[in-house]
Design an enzyme around this catalytic site. Structure first.
Site, PDB file in Angstrom:
ATOM      1  CB  THR A  34      -0.884  -0.115   1.300  1.00  0.00           C
ATOM      2  OG1 THR A  34      -0.058  -0.304   2.474  1.00  0.00           O
ATOM      3  CG2 THR A  34      -2.101  -0.988   1.124  1.00  0.00           C
ATOM      4  CB  ALA A 121      14.137 -12.893   6.265  1.00  0.00           C
ATOM      5  N   GLY A 122      12.485 -10.440   4.510  1.00  0.00           N
ATOM      6  CA  GLY A 122      11.228  -9.738   4.568  1.00  0.00           C
ATOM      7  C   GLY A 122      11.457  -8.835   5.570  1.00  0.00           C
ATOM      8  CB  SER A 124      13.152  -3.982   5.717  1.00  0.00           C
ATOM      9  OG  SER A 124      12.109  -3.906   4.872  1.00  0.00           O
ATOM     10  CB  SER A 125      18.625  -7.183   5.813  1.00  0.00           C
ATOM     11  OG  SER A 125      18.558  -7.467   4.700  1.00  0.00           O
ATOM     12  CB  SER A 126      17.981  -3.646   1.384  1.00  0.00           C
ATOM     13  OG  SER A 126      16.445  -3.807   1.229  1.00  0.00           O
ATOM     14  CD  GLU A 158      15.746  -0.522  -1.669  1.00  0.00           C
ATOM     15  OE1 GLU A 158      15.725  -1.571  -2.580  1.00  0.00           O
ATOM     16  OE2 GLU A 158      16.314  -0.981  -0.555  1.00  0.00           O
ATOM     17  CG  ASP A 170      11.065  -1.893   3.286  1.00  0.00           C
ATOM     18  OD1 ASP A 170       9.842  -2.394   3.671  1.00  0.00           O
ATOM     19  OD2 ASP A 170      11.573  -2.493   2.368  1.00  0.00           O
ATOM     20  CE1 TYR A 220       7.866  -4.649  -3.402  1.00  0.00           C
ATOM     21  CE2 TYR A 220       7.767  -2.763  -5.086  1.00  0.00           C
ATOM     22  CZ  TYR A 220       7.821  -3.155  -3.698  1.00  0.00           C
ATOM     23  OH  TYR A 220       7.469  -2.007  -2.553  1.00  0.00           O
TER      24      TYR A 220
END
Length: 386
Positions: A34, A121-122, A124-126, A158, A170, A220
């Protein structure tokens, strides 16, 4: 933990860092895809974080040491070029270039990093690395931005450098997180509307399916294009519509014949998610945790059927949640296409719950999932070490 990184940095680079920062990962509680549709998201920062230590050096060549796996990378700020291979330096370099593009002077530096956030893993390590690196550069080079602009800089890495057309969720969650509270964000006005506490007696368990996702190579960007296409068609029928955030479920149903199957299903997911976010916040504020949990299950079913960003592994983890005592709701969290599920459970049995679900998952798939009982953490911070 920061002191440990500083010691590692000093031993490796032969000198002490002058700036340090840490930024947490995040969990998307409700509000899947969203953010780039200018909608609402309920999220939280987590206790796991990424830490960066940094010091300026002469020249234009930056050196990065990733103490997670021992990798060493370097890049030249004078030769931007393509993103480096898939390692931590691409986010560090991307942030340096993004700040320079915004008119800020970033010199060469040595950078050490480590993290307790699971990769791919979802969680948001990035984004956590982008924010931690950016804030450390801010301290080192005298760059002052408000939190929203730091979030936009991370998004720029990104969108413009890596080619992933993601939203601000994120970075926003990493910056604005509040300990023991979830945050309700509005991505049209780009602000945190309020914090929402999880009532006592309940916890969030994260279970990693161990099926890694890579959003740059996933669908995505296609999903975002589908949403934008649906919004354009709907704006011709309803002039007040700018994005899917402006569409009601009744309007979407009335316009069914004007959208193809894929556009309709994608829109149904996003419009439904905005509805679930606001309903979920109200339910939490009323103390109705059981109904809030049902919103999580409904969100996952919409991901599975409408947005098609789930996987068989994620679906099975949610099915296990429905049949395991102590769980109120579960769903995939993050971009999807792999990664994690989140489970709202009774606090007292959280560890046992995680063990039971992981055992069932291993029996069906042969995969050993990883789990953690998640602490809702505070947002990012930075400081000088001189």
């Amino acid at each position: 933990m920061m002191n440990d990184l500083i010691d590692k940095f000093t031993r490796h680079f032969g000198g002490t860092p002058t700036a340090a920062a840490q930024a947490p990962g995040r969990l998307e509680i409700l509000g899947n895809h969203t953010d780039y549709n200018e909608g609402f998201v309920l999220s939280c920062a987590v206790g796991q974080n990424t830490r960066v230590a940094l010091r300026p050096i002469p020249g234009t060549v930056c050196r990065v040491k990733d103490f997670r796996d021992g990798a060493e990378m370097q890049f030249d700020l004078a030769s931007p070029g393509a993103p480096p291979p898939r390692d931590g330096s691409r986010y560090v370099k991307g942030m340096a270039l993004e700040l320079a593009k915004r008119g800020h002077e970033v010199g060469a530096f040595e950078c050490g990093l480590e993290s307790s956030i699971p990769l791919s893993a979802g969680m948001s390590s990035s984004a956590a690395l982008e924010i931690a690196a950016g804030l450390a550069m801010g301290v080192a080079f005298g760059i002052e931005l408000d939190p929203v602009e730091w979030a936009r800089a991370g998004q720029g890495v990104e969108n413009d450098y890596l080619g992933l057309k993601s939203g601000l969720l994120d970075q926003f969650s990493s910056l604005f997180g509040r300990e023991n509270s979830m945050i309700l964000s509005d991505f049209r006005s780009v602000e945190v509307l309020r914090t929402v506490a999880l009532p006592p007696g309940y916890a969030i368990v994260v279970i990693n399916s161990m099926k890694k996702h890579n959003l740059v190579d996933s669908e995505y960007n296609t999903r975002r294009a589908d949403c934008e296409a649906a919004a354009r068609i709907l704006s011709q029928l309803f002039p007040e519509v700018r994005t899917l955030r402006d569409v009601s479920l009744d309007e979407l149903a009335a316009a069914r014949a004007n959208l193809d199957w894929r556009e309709y299903r994608r829109a149904q997911h996003v419009v439904g998610e905005d509805t679930r976010v606001l309903a979920g916040v109200r339910l939490l504020e009323e103390g109705d945790v059981f109904s809030f949990g049902r919103q999580l299950f409904a969100s996952h079913e919409s991901s599975r059927m409408n947005f098609e960003n789930s996987t068989p592994e994620l679906d099975y983890l949610v099915e296990l949640a429905k049949s395991t005592p102590g769980c109120l709701g579960a769903r995939l969290s993050g971009g999807g296409f792999g990664g994690i599920t989140i489970h709202l459970v009774e606090q007292d049995g959280a560890e046992e719950y995680a063990e039971r679900v992981c055992a069932g998952y291993r029996k069906r798939t042969g995969i050993t999932a990883r789990s953690l009982v998640c602490k809702i953490g505070d947002g990012a911070c930075a400081y000088t070490l001189e």
